[in-house]
Design a protein around this motif. Sequence first.
Motif, PDB file in Angstrom:
ATOM      1  N   VAL A  59       0.839  -1.199   0.000  1.00  0.00           N
ATOM      2  CA  VAL A  59       0.000   0.000   0.000  1.00  0.00           C
ATOM      3  C   VAL A  59       0.875   1.251   0.000  1.00  0.00           C
ATOM      4  O   VAL A  59       0.633   2.199  -0.757  1.00  0.00           O
ATOM      5  CB  VAL A  59      -0.947   0.001   1.216  1.00  0.00           C
ATOM      6  N   PHE A  60       1.899   1.264   0.851  1.00  0.00           N
ATOM      7  CA  PHE A  60       2.790   2.426   0.914  1.00  0.00           C
ATOM      8  C   PHE A  60       3.525   2.627  -0.412  1.00  0.00           C
ATOM      9  O   PHE A  60       3.688   3.767  -0.871  1.00  0.00           O
ATOM     10  CB  PHE A  60       3.795   2.264   2.049  1.00  0.00           C
ATOM     11  N   ARG A  61       3.947   1.548  -1.031  1.00  0.00           N
ATOM     12  CA  ARG A  61       4.646   1.667  -2.317  1.00  0.00           C
ATOM     13  C   ARG A  61       3.708   2.173  -3.410  1.00  0.00           C
ATOM     14  O   ARG A  61       4.124   2.917  -4.297  1.00  0.00           O
ATOM     15  CB  ARG A  61       5.251   0.310  -2.710  1.00  0.00           C
ATOM     16  N   ARG A  62       2.473   1.740  -3.357  1.00  0.00           N
ATOM     17  CA  ARG A  62       1.517   2.137  -4.396  1.00  0.00           C
ATOM     18  C   ARG A  62       1.107   3.601  -4.240  1.00  0.00           C
ATOM     19  O   ARG A  62       1.018   4.341  -5.221  1.00  0.00           O
ATOM     20  CB  ARG A  62       0.279   1.245  -4.323  1.00  0.00           C
ATOM     21  N   TRP A  63       0.882   4.051  -2.990  1.00  0.00           N
ATOM     22  CA  TRP A  63       0.325   5.381  -2.766  1.00  0.00           C
ATOM     23  C   TRP A  63       1.361   6.416  -2.352  1.00  0.00           C
ATOM     24  O   TRP A  63       1.047   7.602  -2.275  1.00  0.00           O
ATOM     25  CB  TRP A  63      -0.789   5.305  -1.716  1.00  0.00           C
ATOM     26  N   ARG A  64       2.589   6.032  -2.042  1.00  0.00           N
ATOM     27  CA  ARG A  64       3.751   6.911  -1.808  1.00  0.00           C
ATOM     28  C   ARG A  64       3.493   8.064  -0.842  1.00  0.00           C
ATOM     29  O   ARG A  64       3.691   9.245  -1.191  1.00  0.00           O
ATOM     30  CB  ARG A  64       4.265   7.468  -3.135  1.00  0.00           C
ATOM     31  N   PRO A  65       3.016   7.785   0.365  1.00  0.00           N
ATOM     32  CA  PRO A  65       2.726   8.884   1.299  1.00  0.00           C
ATOM     33  C   PRO A  65       3.986   9.575   1.796  1.00  0.00           C
ATOM     34  O   PRO A  65       5.059   8.969   1.883  1.00  0.00           O
ATOM     35  CB  PRO A  65       2.015   8.166   2.457  1.00  0.00           C
ATOM     36  N   ARG A  66       3.840  10.836   2.163  1.00  0.00           N
ATOM     37  CA  ARG A  66       4.926  11.570   2.812  1.00  0.00           C
ATOM     38  C   ARG A  66       4.913  11.356   4.321  1.00  0.00           C
ATOM     39  O   ARG A  66       5.951  11.478   4.979  1.00  0.00           O
ATOM     40  CB  ARG A  66       4.805  13.063   2.499  1.00  0.00           C
ATOM     41  N   VAL A  67       3.737  11.063   4.852  1.00  0.00           N
ATOM     42  CA  VAL A  67       3.582  10.824   6.286  1.00  0.00           C
ATOM     43  C   VAL A  67       2.693   9.611   6.489  1.00  0.00           C
ATOM     44  O   VAL A  67       1.659   9.466   5.810  1.00  0.00           O
ATOM     45  CB  VAL A  67       2.944  12.042   6.992  1.00  0.00           C
ATOM     46  N   VAL A  68       3.099   8.730   7.406  1.00  0.00           N
ATOM     47  CA  VAL A  68       2.246   7.630   7.851  1.00  0.00           C
ATOM     48  C   VAL A  68       1.914   7.856   9.319  1.00  0.00           C
ATOM     49  O   VAL A  68       2.797   8.169  10.132  1.00  0.00           O
ATOM     50  CB  VAL A  68       2.935   6.259   7.670  1.00  0.00           C
ATOM     51  N   LEU A  69       0.641   7.736   9.650  1.00  0.00           N
ATOM     52  CA  LEU A  69       0.170   7.804  11.029  1.00  0.00           C
ATOM     53  C   LEU A  69      -0.240   6.402  11.453  1.00  0.00           C
ATOM     54  O   LEU A  69      -1.104   5.782  10.825  1.00  0.00           O
ATOM     55  CB  LEU A  69      -1.031   8.745  11.149  1.00  0.00           C
ATOM     56  N   GLY A  70       0.380   5.895  12.509  1.00  0.00           N
ATOM     57  CA  GLY A  70       0.055   4.566  13.004  1.00  0.00           C
ATOM     58  C   GLY A  70      -0.171   4.590  14.499  1.00  0.00           C
ATOM     59  O   GLY A  70       0.179   5.562  15.178  1.00  0.00           O
ATOM     60  N   LEU A  71      -0.743   3.526  15.015  1.00  0.00           N
ATOM     61  CA  LEU A  71      -0.933   3.424  16.462  1.00  0.00           C
ATOM     62  C   LEU A  71       0.402   3.527  17.175  1.00  0.00           C
ATOM     63  O   LEU A  71       1.408   2.966  16.719  1.00  0.00           O
ATOM     64  CB  LEU A  71      -1.628   2.109  16.805  1.00  0.00           C
ATOM     65  N   ALA A  72       0.407   4.242  18.299  1.00  0.00           N
ATOM     66  CA  ALA A  72       1.661   4.516  19.001  1.00  0.00           C
ATOM     67  C   ALA A  72       1.946   3.533  20.123  1.00  0.00           C
ATOM     68  O   ALA A  72       3.096   3.391  20.537  1.00  0.00           O
ATOM     69  CB  ALA A  72       1.644   5.935  19.573  1.00  0.00           C
ATOM     70  N   ASP A  73       0.910   2.855  20.642  1.00  0.00           N
ATOM     71  CA  ASP A  73       1.140   2.024  21.816  1.00  0.00           C
ATOM     72  C   ASP A  73       0.003   1.022  21.955  1.00  0.00           C
ATOM     73  O   ASP A  73      -1.062   1.165  21.339  1.00  0.00           O
ATOM     74  CB  ASP A  73       1.215   2.910  23.072  1.00  0.00           C
ATOM     75  N   LYS A  74       0.229   0.012  22.782  1.00  0.00           N
ATOM     76  CA  LYS A  74      -0.815  -0.968  23.079  1.00  0.00           C
ATOM     77  C   LYS A  74      -1.902  -0.316  23.919  1.00  0.00           C
ATOM     78  O   LYS A  74      -1.728   0.794  24.446  1.00  0.00           O
ATOM     79  CB  LYS A  74      -0.226  -2.160  23.823  1.00  0.00           C
ATOM     80  N   THR A  75      -3.030  -1.017  24.045  1.00  0.00           N
ATOM     81  CA  THR A  75      -4.173  -0.490  24.793  1.00  0.00           C
ATOM     82  C   THR A  75      -4.568  -1.511  25.859  1.00  0.00           C
ATOM     83  O   THR A  75      -5.363  -2.413  25.594  1.00  0.00           O
ATOM     84  CB  THR A  75      -5.362  -0.230  23.850  1.00  0.00           C
ATOM     85  N   PRO A  76      -4.025  -1.413  27.064  1.00  0.00           N
ATOM     86  CA  PRO A  76      -4.354  -2.367  28.121  1.00  0.00           C
ATOM     87  C   PRO A  76      -5.860  -2.456  28.359  1.00  0.00           C
ATOM     88  O   PRO A  76      -6.567  -1.449  28.364  1.00  0.00           O
ATOM     89  CB  PRO A  76      -3.638  -1.779  29.348  1.00  0.00           C
ATOM     90  N   LEU A  77      -6.349  -3.685  28.524  1.00  0.00           N
ATOM     91  CA  LEU A  77      -7.758  -4.000  28.737  1.00  0.00           C
ATOM     92  C   LEU A  77      -8.603  -3.810  27.480  1.00  0.00           C
ATOM     93  O   LEU A  77      -9.822  -4.007  27.518  1.00  0.00           O
ATOM     94  CB  LEU A  77      -8.358  -3.199  29.903  1.00  0.00           C
ATOM     95  N   ALA A  78      -7.994  -3.425  26.382  1.00  0.00           N
ATOM     96  CA  ALA A  78      -8.700  -3.327  25.105  1.00  0.00           C
ATOM     97  C   ALA A  78      -8.051  -4.307  24.121  1.00  0.00           C
ATOM     98  O   ALA A  78      -7.247  -5.146  24.511  1.00  0.00           O
ATOM     99  CB  ALA A  78      -8.668  -1.900  24.585  1.00  0.00           C
ATOM    100  N   SER A  79      -8.380  -4.195  22.847  1.00  0.00           N
ATOM    101  CA  SER A  79      -7.964  -5.201  21.870  1.00  0.00           C
ATOM    102  C   SER A  79      -6.447  -5.325  21.758  1.00  0.00           C
ATOM    103  O   SER A  79      -5.747  -4.320  21.567  1.00  0.00           O
ATOM    104  CB  SER A  79      -8.518  -4.852  20.491  1.00  0.00           C
ATOM    105  N   PRO A  80      -5.919  -6.555  21.831  1.00  0.00           N
ATOM    106  CA  PRO A  80      -4.483  -6.760  21.598  1.00  0.00           C
ATOM    107  C   PRO A  80      -4.087  -6.533  20.146  1.00  0.00           C
ATOM    108  O   PRO A  80      -2.891  -6.442  19.839  1.00  0.00           O
ATOM    109  CB  PRO A  80      -4.258  -8.218  22.017  1.00  0.00           C
ATOM    110  N   ASP A  81      -5.078  -6.439  19.250  1.00  0.00           N
ATOM    111  CA  ASP A  81      -4.773  -6.120  17.848  1.00  0.00           C
ATOM    112  C   ASP A  81      -4.031  -4.793  17.739  1.00  0.00           C
ATOM    113  O   ASP A  81      -3.226  -4.597  16.814  1.00  0.00           O
ATOM    114  CB  ASP A  81      -6.059  -6.025  17.028  1.00  0.00           C
ATOM    115  N   HIS A  82      -4.316  -3.869  18.660  1.00  0.00           N
ATOM    116  CA  HIS A  82      -3.690  -2.554  18.583  1.00  0.00           C
ATOM    117  C   HIS A  82      -2.174  -2.641  18.738  1.00  0.00           C
ATOM    118  O   HIS A  82      -1.419  -2.001  18.006  1.00  0.00           O
ATOM    119  CB  HIS A  82      -4.280  -1.621  19.644  1.00  0.00           C
ATOM    120  N   ALA A  83      -1.722  -3.440  19.694  1.00  0.00           N
ATOM    121  CA  ALA A  83      -0.279  -3.602  19.893  1.00  0.00           C
ATOM    122  C   ALA A  83       0.364  -4.246  18.673  1.00  0.00           C
ATOM    123  O   ALA A  83       1.488  -3.885  18.282  1.00  0.00           O
ATOM    124  CB  ALA A  83      -0.020  -4.441  21.145  1.00  0.00           C
TER     125      ALA A  83
END
Length: 244
Positions: A99-123
């Motif tokens: 996706v990054f190669r196809r769309w060539r973004p200048r900035v990527v925003l991603g999750l910064a940290d895990k979420t205790p007591l919430a979904s482990p998918d975030h980590a």
Amino acid sequence: MTAAHLPVPLDVIAVGAHPDDVEIGCGGTLALLAAQGHRVGIVDLTDGEPTPRSSGPEERLAEAAAAARVLGVVHRETLGFPNRRLFDGFEVRVALAQVFRRWRPRVVLGLADKTPLASPDHAQAVAITEAAVFYSRLTKWDDTFAGLPVHTVPHLLGYFLFAGVPTVPAGHWPLVVDIAGHLEAKLEAITCYKSQFPPEKAHVFPRVRAMAETVGMMAGCAAGELLVSSRMPCTSDPLGLLVP
């Protein structure tokens, strides 16, 4: 594949584990960037289903499309990895890097940290996004990336899903984005997820507003979103940064 066969680049891509992660964590920032004329995209690693109140993926994806329109997002896609069973691995790293190669973004925003007591998918999404940014720039790997050209993402920033004011992880530097003019759009985008935020969960919205106002107060604006970077901020225009 040559650049001539690629779509018009996106300036920013925000990555979430599930539809609604991005809206909650950095929806105001995306609305601000879109209003400034930047091309903004969202990638959801999973469709977020099953969840207790949703009829299925079709409903959730329709909600995600509506939220994207509210924020001014020009492209949104779901990679289709399984909710509740999202794990950092080679396949998902490559899929996101493509996706990054196809769309060539200048900035990527991603999750910064895990979420205790919430979904482990975030980590898992934290690690996946960091790896995909790295994979996107690697040469001599054309067969793995369907011939998509190499792309170096200049900036990777993290956003938070905490219920309270988050603590900046060690080795990271904070940046508060003034979203005062776009807080209502952020809340409207979250409201699009009626399957996730029915009337009995209406308390979520004043909490999101209160967090934005608290972060804004700490930074000197009416409402803000906290982002972080592993790189110390650098500017050649300090007055432009401090006194826009």
